[in-house]
Design an enzyme around this catalytic site. Structure first.
Site, PDB file in Angstrom:
ATOM      1  N   ARG A 124     -21.245 -69.263 -27.806  1.00  0.00           N
ATOM      2  CA  ARG A 124     -20.295 -68.754 -28.809  1.00  0.00           C
ATOM      3  C   ARG A 124     -20.227 -69.592 -30.074  1.00  0.00           C
ATOM      4  NH1 ARG A 124     -17.995 -67.124 -23.800  1.00  0.00           N
ATOM      5  NH2 ARG A 124     -18.560 -64.943 -23.724  1.00  0.00           N
TER       6      ARG A 124
ATOM      7  N   ASP B 188      -8.905 -60.128 -12.342  1.00  0.00           N
ATOM      8  CA  ASP B 188      -9.752 -60.732 -13.374  1.00  0.00           C
ATOM      9  C   ASP B 188      -9.082 -60.606 -14.752  1.00  0.00           C
ATOM     10  OD1 ASP B 188     -11.899 -62.174 -14.248  1.00  0.00           O
ATOM     11  OD2 ASP B 188     -13.363 -60.552 -14.122  1.00  0.00           O
TER      12      ASP B 188
END
Ligand SMILES: [Cu+2]
Length: 689
Positions: free
Chosen positions: A139, A312
């Site tokens: 990233r 999640d």
């Protein structure tokens, strides 16, 4: 003026907090830029220490943005180009030089005015890393003290000479064979490099690691899973060693308030993701925002967004610091866009809700040891929070619906809401610009045994075959947490690219269909778009060279969304002359297998053509009674597992490591759908006639 004053104050306080040992900053110029409004230089992933992604440049504004054209486009020599990669990095720019890292952890320095190569550093990372959760990705970078810093998929933090790209030091945080990796951009500030870690799907013990920027020596670690006697230990079952392998990864770059001396970051899901049976309790610091003393790593406060997460629903998007006024009082805020679809807005001095967050009773499933209540922020969610019923599914519910083995449709899916994509904040409008994924998942639990370095999910959450998938862009008012404007878009945008905003009244973001777009920050109207030719799923940034303002974006696709692969970096300016490219193939808007139907293929290759997360052919028509062999030609373990209205495993290859095969015979005529259980966005179909 207000901002200027803040800089002076923070320098004085920073020196006080730092103590006698480091009164003199190691890199005063970078530290100053990190604490200032972002101008011509963009020196850290989120623009500056706040992660606001707000540029004070305003040469490009709502009146002239439609004249933007490509200043240059550079292809990065095939680095990170392929189906297994995502290209999500935000470039950095300092003094007219751009630095960018690809999904293969290769770093390039480019002339930011022309796009010409200045140097390149190929990572040489092992191409057989098996602990990559969700695509090969990086990233972004950090800079300071004449170096660039990056985290690698092989769990090393690396420093490069910013002038040559040569390696200065390399520090292993862990080894990838044990399930660890790094995909977040590090943060540099005041002589320290801070790095997150991934592996929440591989039974790791998450942590934030602080390294000495000069030497790479590890200064301290803060474990996101508390050990016995530590803060939060009582949120785990007593006498259980789950804290040694319960996940809690850090997916994104921290933010830092130099005045308060605190570093902030968002923490990912617990492991096993979908099975809470063995981890009774709230499970700190999973799915939380955490504040630490930036010098010592001591816990200062935390706020948990989801207690005892089994969906999640982690905090994957970066935290963002902002200053505002509420009821006439100046307030220091911190915000995080969760996978739940809410933005969590807190007071960054103490972690208390700034606007209001209520604990409400939620559905219960005793086998899952579900938490009695969950936090509901006051205000609006950015995506729908109830799943529509579907034929073939007996259970459907809203956010926090409980489930066990019976497939249960829930929205948001476990990938958001907002997943890894960053939001931005514009102090002129007072709004956050939040990317959203709209998708349903069929959740079911099946249990998993912990084995070091192996996938550890305990269930799955594939989208039902034929269900719709799309996205949204939402402006959320920071003082009310309510929607200022919202625009639906065709593709999921919460997983890769986020937004950047400017003093020119604009919001820039990419699109999986390949365009970069500029919206009016006040209305959300698209004022300009430009086709980059590849899936534009990275967060744009804004910089200046020789008096001209530029907007830049990496365009190389995202394997999770299925946008077109590439290796391009684009820069745009009002003087640009480069025209758009043809549109690339578009990502799917409906869940399920895609592509032409093959006839009588007796072998299905998994991970062929460097597209790690695919079946090839994805659809196959055979005669009833045929044997079909599934062969893993990729790098990481995969399965082909029956998926019938969310029910898993009436037939199953089991986990196939690289090179392994398993043959399944399809006796009865019918349509057989299947998924890869660790990567439930992989679909296949066998039609037996
Ligand atoms: Cu897989």
């Amino acid at each position: 003026m207000r901002r200027g004053l803040r800089i002076v104050l923070s320098t004085a306080f920073g020196a006080l907090l730092a103590g006698a040992g480091s009164v003199w900053a190691a890199d005063p110029e970078i530290d100053k830029l990190l604490q200032s409004p972002v101008g011509k230089d963009w020196v850290t992933n989120g623009g500056n220490l706040t992660n606001e992604r707000y540029s004070a440049l305003k040469q490009i504004d709502t009146s002239n943005v439609k004249q933007l054209k490509g200043a240059w486009m550079t292809r990065l020599k095939g680095s990170g180009f392929g189906g297994k990669y995502s290209f999500e990095a935000t470039p950095l720019v300092k003094d007219g030089i751009m630095y960018i890292v690809t999904g293969n952890d290769d770093v390039f320095a480019l002339n930011a005015k022309s796009g010409e190569f200045l140097w390149e550093r190929w990572s040489g990372i092992d191409q057989k890393i098996t602990s990559v959760c969700c695509g090969w990705d990086n990233r972004g970078l950090a800079m300071g003290e004449g170096m660039l810093f990056l985290g690698q998929l092989d769990a090393n933090v690396v420093a490069l000479d910013i002038k040559t790209g040569e390696e200065v030091w390399k520090t292993p945080i862990e080894v990838w064979q044990d399930g660890y990796g790094i995909t977040s951009a590090p943060l540099y500030y005041d002589g320290v490099v801070y790095s997150g870690i991934t592996g929440g799907e591989y039974g790791i013990r998450g942590r934030l690691t602080a390294l000495d920027a000069k030497t790479g020596k590890i200064l301290w670690r803060f474990f996101t899973l508390p050990g016995p006697g530590e803060v939060g230990a009582d949120t785990w079952p007593a006498g259980n060693d789950q804290y040694t392998h319960g996940g809690a990864a850090i997916w994104n770059t921290p933010a830092l308030d130099s005045q308060l001396g605190l570093i902030y970051f968002a923490v990912g899901n617990c492991g096993p993701d979908y099975d809470g049976a063995a981890r009774e309790g709230d499970n700190l610091f999973c799915a939380s925002v955490v504040a630490l003393n930036a010098k010592t790593g001591e816990h200062v406060w935390h706020f948990q967004e989801v207690h005892h997460d089994i969906w999640d629903y982690d905090a994957a998007s970066p935290v963002l610091l902002f200053d505002t006024t509420i009821n006439g009082q100046p307030r220091k805020g911190i915000a995080q866009a969760g996978r739940t679809g809410w933005v969590y807005i807190l007071d960054r001095t103490n972690g208390k809700p700034l606007i209001g967050i209520e604990e409400r009773a939620v559905p219960q499933e005793p086998l899952q040891k579900t938490a009695k209540t969950q936090p509901y922020p006051v205000g609006d969610a950015i995506v729908p929070q109830c799943a529509q019923p579907m034929e073939g599914y007996e259970r459907a519910g809203c956010i926090f619906e409980a489930f066990w083995e019976e497939p249960t449709l829930i929205q948001p899916s476990g990938i958001g809401g907002t997943n890894w994509s960053p939001m931005s904040y514009n102090p002129d409008t007072g709004d956050f610009y939040v990317p959203g994924t709209i998708r349903t998942s069929a959740f079911s639990r099946y249990g998993d045994t912990y084995k070091k370095g192996q996938r550890y999910n305990g269930g799955t959450q594939a989208a039902p075959i034929g269900s719709a998938m799309s996205g949204s862009w939402t402006a959320i008012a920071a003082t009310t947490n309510k929607i200022a404007w919202q625009k639906n878009v065709p593709y999921r945008v919460g997983s890769g690219g986020g937004s950047t905003t400017t003093a020119g009244g604009l919001v820039f973001h990419g699109d999986p269909g390949g365009t970069i777009q500029a919206r009016d920050a006040k209305s959300g109207e698209v004022l300009w778009q430009f086709q980059t030719g590849f899936g534009a799923e990275a967060t744009p940034m804004v910089y200046g060279v020789d008096g001209d303002e530029y907007v830049a974006i990496a365009a190389g696709g995202n394997q999770g969304v299925g946008s077109a692969n590439g290796d391009a970096v684009w820069a745009f300016s009002l003087k640009g002359q480069v025209n758009p490219l043809w549109p690339p193939p578009l990502p799917p808007m409906v869940a399920g297998p895609t592509g032409p139907i093959a006839d009588n293929a007796d072998t299905i290759k998994i991970g062929a053509f460097n597209s790690e997360y695919t079946y090839s052919p994805g659809r196959d028509r055979v005669k009833a009674g045929s044997a079909v062999t599934f062969t893993n030609v990729g790098d990481i373990p995969h399965t082909a597992t029956a998926f019938e209205n969310g029910k898993i495993g009436s037939w199953d290859t089991g986990a196939l490591s690289s090179g392994e095969s398993k043959t399944i015979t399809f006796d009865k005529p019918g349509t057989y759908y299947y998924i890869c259980t660790p990567h439930p966005w992989m679909y296949g179909q066998i039609i037996a006639e």
